[in-house]
Scaffold this active site. Structure first.
Site, PDB file in Angstrom:
ATOM      1  N   THR A   1       0.815  -1.218   0.000  1.00  0.00           N
ATOM      2  CA  THR A   1       0.000   0.000   0.000  1.00  0.00           C
ATOM      3  C   THR A   1       0.845   1.263   0.000  1.00  0.00           C
ATOM      4  OG1 THR A   1      -1.828  -1.085   1.116  1.00  0.00           O
ATOM      5  CG2 THR A   1      -1.725   1.285   1.354  1.00  0.00           C
TER       6      THR A   1
ATOM      7  N   ASP B   1       1.565  -6.549  -4.608  1.00  0.00           N
ATOM      8  CA  ASP B   1       0.732  -6.598  -3.401  1.00  0.00           C
ATOM      9  C   ASP B   1       1.266  -7.789  -2.610  1.00  0.00           C
ATOM     10  OD1 ASP B   1      -2.581  -5.915  -2.695  1.00  0.00           O
ATOM     11  OD2 ASP B   1      -1.566  -7.592  -1.722  1.00  0.00           O
ATOM     12  N   SER B   2       1.396  -7.650  -1.294  1.00  0.00           N
ATOM     13  CA  SER B   2       2.076  -8.713  -0.544  1.00  0.00           C
ATOM     14  C   SER B   2       1.289 -10.011  -0.486  1.00  0.00           C
ATOM     15  CB  SER B   2       2.448  -8.235   0.860  1.00  0.00           C
ATOM     16  OG  SER B   2       1.328  -8.217   1.700  1.00  0.00           O
TER      17      SER B   2
ATOM     18  N   ASP C   1      -0.096  -7.140   4.565  1.00  0.00           N
ATOM     19  CA  ASP C   1      -0.893  -8.370   4.714  1.00  0.00           C
ATOM     20  C   ASP C   1      -0.059  -9.598   5.075  1.00  0.00           C
ATOM     21  OD1 ASP C   1      -3.131  -6.903   4.200  1.00  0.00           O
ATOM     22  OD2 ASP C   1      -3.389  -7.563   2.133  1.00  0.00           O
TER      23      ASP C   1
ATOM     24  N   THR D   1       2.392 -10.061  14.535  1.00  0.00           N
ATOM     25  CA  THR D   1       1.160 -10.468  13.852  1.00  0.00           C
ATOM     26  C   THR D   1       0.433  -9.200  13.413  1.00  0.00           C
ATOM     27  OG1 THR D   1       0.929 -12.447  15.200  1.00  0.00           O
ATOM     28  CG2 THR D   1      -1.092 -11.598  14.247  1.00  0.00           C
TER      29      THR D   1
END
Ligand code: ASP
Length: 355
Positions: free
Chosen positions: A16, A60-61, A93, A169
Site C-alpha cells: 500500500t 501486493d504482498s 498483509d 502479527t
C-alpha cells in the site's frame, strides 16, 4: 550512537505504501519507486546514504511467496558488507510471514533488516507511510561506538514500535497501529526519542559471518480446529503424500476435541514423518499440552508443542527446517527450541520437551 556515514539499502517490493488509485477501477495498485520518492522529499534530510533496490514489478504482498523470500535473502547477502542496515518496503498483509521467514533464512544476522509499509498510500494526506519509512531508515542506520548495529534482527517497524519480526502479527486492517507482538516485549519505542529495550534484543556472534539460506519446503498446512470438524475433510488433507508439516491451531492452552478419529489421524501422520506443531488459536499465551486431558492426548499422539509461537513463525520455521534437514528427529528437536528468538520456554514448560 552513530548514524553519519552509514549506508542503508532500501528494498522496495510493493504494498500500500507505494500504491495509487487506478483511475478506471478505483482500486489501489502498486506504482514504481519514483512515485514514492516524489511524495517523501524529507528523505534527503536523513543522515545516512540511501540506495534503492526496486522490484521491477512491485507487488501486493498477497502475492509474496518463498521465491521472493529467497530473492530478498540474495539481495541482502550480496550487499551485506556495503550497508549498515536494510529496510524492506512491503505490504502489511503478509509482512509477518516474510519477517518470520527471513529471521530463519538469515542465520547469525548482525545488521538490522527492518520491514515496514503503511495502511494509507504515501500520496494520501493522512498517510502513515512517511513516518514509518523515515524512522525505519534512521533505525537501520544506527550503530554503536564500535560500529555494531543497535538492532541486529529482522524487525517490523510500525506506528512507533520496533517489533521482533518472528513474534509479530498483523492485528488490525484499518488502524495505523497494525502490528504487535502479543507474546514478546517491544524492542524499541520511537517517540520523541528512541527507547531501546536492549535486554530483549538478540545478540548475534559479531565475530562470525551471517549465513544465508535460500531453500524452503512449502509443503506445510495450517489447520484450525473448530467444533463440528469432519473426519473425511481432515483425512483428505492429512493424507496428501507431499505433506511435511502441520501447524495445528488448537483451543486455549493447546486442547483438541477428544474424537478418536482425530487423534488416530494425527498419530498416523507423525508416524510417517509429518511434524504436527500445536499453536493456540488465542492471540496471546502459550500451549501447555499437559494442563488438560484434551491437550495431553495430542502430546501422546506425537504432536509437538509450539509454545508461544505465532502461526507465521511456526509455518515458516517448518518450511525452513524441512528444506535443511532430512532427519525428522532433528526437525522435531529444533521445532522445540528457539533458533531465532521465535519462542520462549520458561522453566515450568520444559516438561513439554520431547522425551
Ligand atoms: N494489500 C496490501 C499488501 O499487503 C495491504 C498493505 O500493504 O497494507 O500489499
Amino acid at each position: 550512537m552513530s548514524q553519519k556515514e552509514n549506508k542503508v539499502l532500501l528494498i522496495y517490493t510493493g504494498g500500500t505504501i507505494g500504491m495509487g488509485r487506478n483511475p478506471f477501477t478505483g482500486a489501489l495498485e502498486p506504482l514504481d519507486f519514483n512515485h514514492l520518492r516524489d511524495n517523501v522529499p524529507e528523505m534527503k534530510y536523513i543522515k545516512a546514504t540511501i540506495d534503492i533496490y526496486q522490484f521491477e514489478q512491485p507487488i501486493d504482498s498477497s502475492d509474496i511467496d518463498p521465491t521472493t523470500w529467497a530473492r530478498l535473502v540474495k539481495i541482502i547477502n550480496e550487499n551485506y558488507q556495503t550497508y549498515a542496515g536494510f529496510v524492506i518496503l512491503h505490504g502489511t498483509d503478509t509482512m509477518a510471514y516474510t519477517a518470520s521467514a527471513l529471521s530463519f533464512m538469515l542465520e547469525n544476522l548482525t545488521k538490522p533488516v527492518i520491514l515496514t509499509g503503511s495502511q494509507l498510500p504515501i500520496g494520501q494526506l493522512r498517510t502513515d507511510g512517511k513516518e514509518n519509512l523515515v524512522t525505519s531508515i534512521e533505525l537501520a542506520s544506527l550503530t554503536d561506538d564500535r560500529g555494531r548495529a543497535l538492532i541486529p534482527e529482522v524487525c517490523i517497524y510500525f506506528s512507533g514500535k520496533v517489533l521482533r519480526g518472528n513474534r509479530a502479527t498483523k492485528q488490525n486492517a484499518d488502524e495505523f497501529n497494525a502490528f504487535d507482538t502479543f507474546n514478546y516485549p517491544h524492542l524499541c519505542e520511537a517517540g520523541v526519542n528512541f527507547t531501546f529495550h536492549s535486554h530483549h534484543i538478540l545478540t548475534p556472534d559479531f565475530s562470525k559471518p551471517m549465513t544465508p539460506h535460500f531453500d524452503l519446503n512449502p509443503n506445510i498446512m495450517v489447520f484450525s480446529l473448530f467444533p463440528g470438524i469432519q473426519e473425511n475433510v481432515v483425512r483428505q488433507l492429512i493424507d496428501a503424500p507431499e505433506l511435511k508439516g502441520i501447524v495445528l491451531r488448537s483451543y486455549g492452552s493447546g486442547n483438541a476435541p477428544q474424537q478418536p478419529w482425530l487423534i488416530r489421524l494425527l498419530r498416523e501422520a507423525t508416524k510417517r514423518g509429518v511434524s504436527v506443531v500445536n499453536i493456540s488459536q488465542c492471540i496471546s499465551g502459550r500451549v501447555e499440552m499437559g494442563r488438560y486431558n484434551t491437550g495431553y492426548q495430542l502430546k501422546d499422539a506425537g504432536v509437538i508443542s509450539g509454545y508461544d509461537s505465532t502461526v507465521e513463525a511456526a509455518t515458516t520455521k517448518l518450511m525452513y527446517l524441512y528444506a535443511k534437514y532430512d532427519d525428522i528427529n532433528m526437525i522435531r528437536k529444533l521445532m522445540n527450541e528457539s533458533i531465532a528468538g521465535e519462542i520462549s520456554k520458561t522453566v515450568e514448560y520444559l516438561s513439554e520437551d520431547l522425551q
